[in-house]
Write a protein that holds these residues in place. Structure first.
Motif, PDB file in Angstrom:
ATOM      1  N   ILE A 169     140.349 -40.391  69.630  1.00 20.23           N
ATOM      2  CA  ILE A 169     139.171 -40.991  69.008  1.00 20.23           C
ATOM      3  C   ILE A 169     137.934 -40.237  69.466  1.00 20.23           C
ATOM      4  CG2 ILE A 169     137.815 -43.082  68.680  1.00 20.23           C
ATOM      5  CD1 ILE A 169     140.236 -44.749  69.195  1.00 20.23           C
ATOM      6  N   GLY A 170     137.225 -39.639  68.509  1.00 16.34           N
ATOM      7  CA  GLY A 170     136.034 -38.846  68.805  1.00 16.34           C
ATOM      8  C   GLY A 170     136.280 -37.376  68.545  1.00 16.34           C
ATOM      9  N   SER A 171     135.332 -36.723  67.871  1.00 19.59           N
ATOM     10  CA  SER A 171     135.558 -35.321  67.482  1.00 19.59           C
ATOM     11  C   SER A 171     134.545 -34.366  68.087  1.00 19.59           C
ATOM     12  CB  SER A 171     135.533 -35.203  65.951  1.00 19.59           C
ATOM     13  OG  SER A 171     134.271 -35.591  65.431  1.00 19.59           O
ATOM     14  N   GLY A 172     133.970 -34.761  69.235  1.00 20.94           N
ATOM     15  CA  GLY A 172     133.113 -33.839  69.973  1.00 20.94           C
ATOM     16  C   GLY A 172     133.964 -32.852  70.759  1.00 20.94           C
ATOM     17  N   ILE A 173     133.340 -32.163  71.732  1.00 20.60           N
ATOM     18  CA  ILE A 173     134.093 -31.136  72.455  1.00 20.60           C
ATOM     19  C   ILE A 173     135.239 -31.734  73.266  1.00 20.60           C
ATOM     20  CG2 ILE A 173     132.190 -29.493  72.539  1.00 20.60           C
ATOM     21  CD1 ILE A 173     131.660 -30.347  75.410  1.00 20.60           C
ATOM     22  N   SER A 174     135.061 -32.952  73.781  1.00 18.45           N
ATOM     23  CA  SER A 174     136.155 -33.601  74.509  1.00 18.45           C
ATOM     24  C   SER A 174     137.302 -33.937  73.577  1.00 18.45           C
ATOM     25  CB  SER A 174     135.658 -34.879  75.197  1.00 18.45           C
ATOM     26  OG  SER A 174     134.760 -34.590  76.233  1.00 18.45           O
ATOM     27  N   GLY A 175     136.991 -34.463  72.398  1.00 19.99           N
ATOM     28  CA  GLY A 175     138.019 -34.798  71.431  1.00 19.99           C
ATOM     29  C   GLY A 175     138.772 -33.579  70.949  1.00 19.99           C
ATOM     30  N   MET A 176     138.053 -32.490  70.708  1.00 17.18           N
ATOM     31  CA  MET A 176     138.708 -31.246  70.280  1.00 17.18           C
ATOM     32  C   MET A 176     139.637 -30.722  71.382  1.00 17.18           C
ATOM     33  SD  MET A 176     137.772 -30.617  67.206  1.00 17.18           S
ATOM     34  CE  MET A 176     137.781 -32.388  67.027  1.00 17.18           C
ATOM     35  N   GLY A 177     139.157 -30.797  72.626  1.00 17.20           N
ATOM     36  CA  GLY A 177     139.994 -30.355  73.743  1.00 17.20           C
ATOM     37  C   GLY A 177     141.234 -31.208  73.887  1.00 17.20           C
ATOM     38  N   SER A 178     141.071 -32.525  73.726  1.00 16.76           N
ATOM     39  CA  SER A 178     142.219 -33.441  73.837  1.00 16.76           C
ATOM     40  C   SER A 178     143.239 -33.187  72.741  1.00 16.76           C
ATOM     41  CB  SER A 178     141.739 -34.891  73.781  1.00 16.76           C
ATOM     42  OG  SER A 178     140.903 -35.192  74.873  1.00 16.76           O
ATOM     43  N   ALA A 179     142.767 -33.015  71.506  1.00 18.30           N
ATOM     44  CA  ALA A 179     143.683 -32.767  70.390  1.00 18.30           C
ATOM     45  C   ALA A 179     144.469 -31.481  70.609  1.00 18.30           C
ATOM     46  CB  ALA A 179     142.897 -32.701  69.082  1.00 18.30           C
ATOM     47  N   GLY A 180     143.778 -30.442  71.071  1.00 21.60           N
ATOM     48  CA  GLY A 180     144.455 -29.172  71.311  1.00 21.60           C
ATOM     49  C   GLY A 180     145.492 -29.259  72.411  1.00 21.60           C
ATOM     50  N   LEU A 181     145.157 -29.951  73.495  1.00 21.70           N
ATOM     51  CA  LEU A 181     146.105 -30.072  74.598  1.00 21.70           C
ATOM     52  C   LEU A 181     147.310 -30.919  74.198  1.00 21.70           C
ATOM     53  CD1 LEU A 181     146.892 -29.523  77.507  1.00 21.70           C
ATOM     54  CD2 LEU A 181     145.491 -31.477  78.207  1.00 21.70           C
ATOM     55  N   LEU A 182     147.076 -31.998  73.475  1.00 23.94           N
ATOM     56  CA  LEU A 182     148.189 -32.841  73.028  1.00 23.94           C
ATOM     57  C   LEU A 182     149.145 -32.062  72.130  1.00 23.94           C
ATOM     58  CD1 LEU A 182     146.305 -36.184  72.320  1.00 23.94           C
ATOM     59  CD2 LEU A 182     148.179 -35.874  73.966  1.00 23.94           C
ATOM     60  N   GLU A 183     148.606 -31.235  71.260  1.00 21.36           N
ATOM     61  CA  GLU A 183     149.479 -30.414  70.417  1.00 21.36           C
ATOM     62  C   GLU A 183     150.287 -29.440  71.266  1.00 21.36           C
ATOM     63  OE1 GLU A 183     148.823 -29.589  66.173  1.00 21.36           O
ATOM     64  OE2 GLU A 183     146.717 -29.381  66.775  1.00 21.36           O
ATOM     65  N   HIS A 184     149.649 -28.864  72.266  1.00 23.37           N
ATOM     66  CA  HIS A 184     150.373 -27.970  73.177  1.00 23.37           C
ATOM     67  C   HIS A 184     151.504 -28.713  73.894  1.00 23.37           C
ATOM     68  CE1 HIS A 184     150.986 -24.830  76.236  1.00 23.37           C
ATOM     69  NE2 HIS A 184     151.053 -25.825  77.103  1.00 23.37           N
ATOM     70  N   MET A 185     151.266 -29.990  74.208  1.00 23.29           N
ATOM     71  CA  MET A 185     152.260 -30.800  74.905  1.00 23.29           C
ATOM     72  C   MET A 185     153.389 -31.266  73.975  1.00 23.29           C
ATOM     73  SD  MET A 185     149.449 -33.008  77.107  1.00 23.29           S
ATOM     74  CE  MET A 185     150.556 -34.057  78.028  1.00 23.29           C
ATOM     75  N   GLY A 186     153.238 -30.988  72.675  1.00 25.91           N
ATOM     76  CA  GLY A 186     154.278 -31.361  71.729  1.00 25.91           C
ATOM     77  C   GLY A 186     154.113 -32.732  71.110  1.00 25.91           C
ATOM     78  N   ALA A 187     152.912 -33.302  71.214  1.00 26.08           N
ATOM     79  CA  ALA A 187     152.673 -34.624  70.641  1.00 26.08           C
ATOM     80  C   ALA A 187     152.361 -34.516  69.154  1.00 26.08           C
ATOM     81  CB  ALA A 187     151.521 -35.306  71.370  1.00 26.08           C
ATOM     82  N   ASP A 188     152.564 -35.615  68.445  1.00 30.41           N
ATOM     83  CA  ASP A 188     152.185 -35.749  67.043  1.00 30.41           C
ATOM     84  C   ASP A 188     150.764 -36.314  67.041  1.00 30.41           C
ATOM     85  OD1 ASP A 188     151.991 -36.148  64.357  1.00 30.41           O
ATOM     86  OD2 ASP A 188     153.435 -37.801  64.262  1.00 30.41           O
ATOM     87  N   VAL A 189     149.758 -35.496  66.685  1.00 28.75           N
ATOM     88  CA  VAL A 189     148.351 -35.814  66.931  1.00 28.75           C
ATOM     89  C   VAL A 189     147.627 -36.298  65.680  1.00 28.75           C
ATOM     90  CG1 VAL A 189     146.144 -34.926  67.786  1.00 28.75           C
ATOM     91  CG2 VAL A 189     148.296 -34.113  68.786  1.00 28.75           C
ATOM     92  N   ILE A 190     146.853 -37.362  65.873  1.00 29.53           N
ATOM     93  CA  ILE A 190     145.936 -37.848  64.850  1.00 29.53           C
ATOM     94  C   ILE A 190     144.531 -37.782  65.441  1.00 29.53           C
ATOM     95  CG2 ILE A 190     145.250 -39.798  63.403  1.00 29.53           C
ATOM     96  CD1 ILE A 190     148.196 -40.817  63.877  1.00 29.53           C
TER      97      ILE A 190
END
Length: 466
Positions: A20-41
């Motif tokens: 939740i949130g699309s600032g720099i923290s949100g972008m970083g979280s989404a990228g890391l979750l994808e690296h971890m193999g999560a299904d990201v929304i």
């Protein structure tokens, strides 16, 4: 035993995770979750934001689903973890809905920590976080080498963007806000610090008790094998020292300590086991001004020593360190008037430190977004030093009323930042200072305090020199 590790929760690979949130923290979280193999929304409910705009923020290789506006019920289904950006309140109805459904709620700092391989130093406090974090980063780089140190967090560099680069030999230095501390779970620094606690962000935390609890959470997972650096002269941090789970190291700007770091006259002194050692002269050896920065330096020295950097290296780094941008930053002298940018003075206590650092008659710029702060102590700190108070923003009437209750009548209002600066330069005489130290956040006029401070500096640099 590795004192910087803590038992993490389940692996997120293959899990449906919502950011939740699309600032720099949100972008970083989404990228890391994808690296971890999560299904990201990736979700952002900001009014007017579109799915296409969200998608454009992500790399082309990203497979994350982007949702703007309302979050559909079918998307909510089966989400097992929710990562909140710092600006997202933990008591939002949608967050509570996921919590009640059994989803794990965490923040970007917690997510980044789960991939951390080295040691962590974490710094919080109402004021002084950025200066202290930056200085500790420089100390650690001097001791370990630049490639082994990462400076992250509220300072503007997401933890999730750096954590995969860490190794057993690295140190991550984090500036951690109360918003970020609300959402930690296993975050466990080897060294933590609470620089001070004064009223702030009550629009978010609602009560002082909740705000204090958020700050104290920085040491929640620490043990006696870890270190927590605390300010002895702050009522909240001093009291916390007696129940903190870590080994406590105090610093003081007002009294001699048998154990810890303290200011005696113009000298910073280290005392342990009754053995005293003078470390530096605050006027001859420091490029920073103000008692707040003396405290920041003492905290940074304590953190550096707790992380194993030798004292000679620490003091060399301190002596070469200059003010952080936007924090009691000298901008220029124009026509005999000195201009100071303290845009990061976003609450009354921080702004008090800015006034205390001035050594001449001062035209003060105040006002901005209302965080439900009280301004009495700030006005009282003027003590004949402030010649004029020029007010802008949402809080200008509230501050003016407070100032008049305290007998301060030399007030001017401005309808724009540009008008405010023109008024200040018109009022200032040779030998004066103009200080931007608003005691308020910038929201409503600027996206953040950095932009506000940069506009101030641009204006000052355009002024004629005579």
């Amino acid at each position: 035993m590795d004192i910087n590790r803590f038992t993490h929760t389940k692996n997120l690979a293959g899990e449906k995770c919502l950011v939740i949130g699309s600032g720099i923290s949100g972008m970083g979280s989404a990228g890391l979750l994808e690296h971890m193999g999560a299904d990201v929304i990736l979700y952002d409910g900001k009014e007017g934001l579109t799915q296409e705009e969200l998608q454009s923020k992500l790399p082309e290789s990203s497979k994350a689903l982007c949702v703007a506006g309302d979050l559909p019920q079918e998307v909510k289904k089966d989400i097992t973890a929710v990562v909140l950006s710092p600006g997202v309140p933990v008591d939002l109805p949608v967050v509570q809905e996921f919590r009640e459904a059994g989803a794990e709620i965490m923040g970007e700092i917690e997510l980044g920590y789960r991939e951390e391989k080295g040691r962590v130093a974490a710094i919080t406090g109402t004021n002084g976080k950025t200066t202290t974090t930056t200085l500790v980063g420089e100390i650690m780089k001097a001791g370990l080498g630049e490639e082994k140190v990462f400076v992250v967090g509220n300072i503007g560099n997401p933890y999730t963007s750096e954590c995969l680069k860490t190794t057993e030999d690295t140190v991550t230095v984090g500036e951690i806000s109360s918003f970020q501390l609300e959402t930690i779970v296993s975050f466990h620094p080897a060294v933590s610090a609470i620089l001070n606690i004064t009223p702030d962000h009550l629009d978010r935390h609602h009560t002082m008790e909740a705000y204090v609890a958020a700050k104290e959470a920085i040491a929640r997972n620490q043990t006696k094998e870890d270190v927590c650096v605390l300010n002895y002269e702050n009522e909240y941090t001093r009291e916390f020292g007696y129940r903190c789970p870590a080994k406590v190291v105090f610093f003081s700007s007002s009294r001699k300590l048998y154990e810890g770091y303290y200011l005696q006259g113009d000298k910073i002194v280290k005392s342990f086991g009754g053995q005293e050692k003078v470390l530096l002269d605050i006027y001859q050896d420091m490029n920073l001004v103000g008692m707040c920065n003396v405290e920041n330096v003492m905290a940074a020295i304590a953190i550096g020593e707790a992380l194993g950097v030798d004292l000679e290296t620490i003091l060399s780094a301190v002596k070469g360190f200059h003010a952080v941008e936007h924090r009691i930053e000298f901008v220029a002298s124009k026509g005999g008037v000195d201009y100071y940018n303290d845009s990061k003075g976003t609450n009354p206590d921080a702004a008090i430190q800015g006034i205390r650092a001035m050594n001449r008659p001062t035209i003060l710029i105040g006002g901005g977004y209302d965080k439900h702060s009280e301004y009495d102590e700030w006005i009282e700190s003027f003590e004949g030093k402030v010649k004029w108070l020029v007010l802008i923003g949402q809080t200008r009437e509230k501050i003016a009323e407070c100032a008049k209750r305290h007998g301060f009548e030399r007030i001017r209002f401005a309808d724009s930042f540009e008008e405010c600066l023109e008024i200040c330069t018109g009022l200032a005489e040779s030998g004066d200072a103009v200080l931007l130290s608003p005691a308020c956040a910038s929201w409503g006029m600027f996206p953040n305090y950095e932009v506000r401070g940069q506009k101030f500096k641009e204006y000052v640099h355009q002024l004629p020199s005579t």
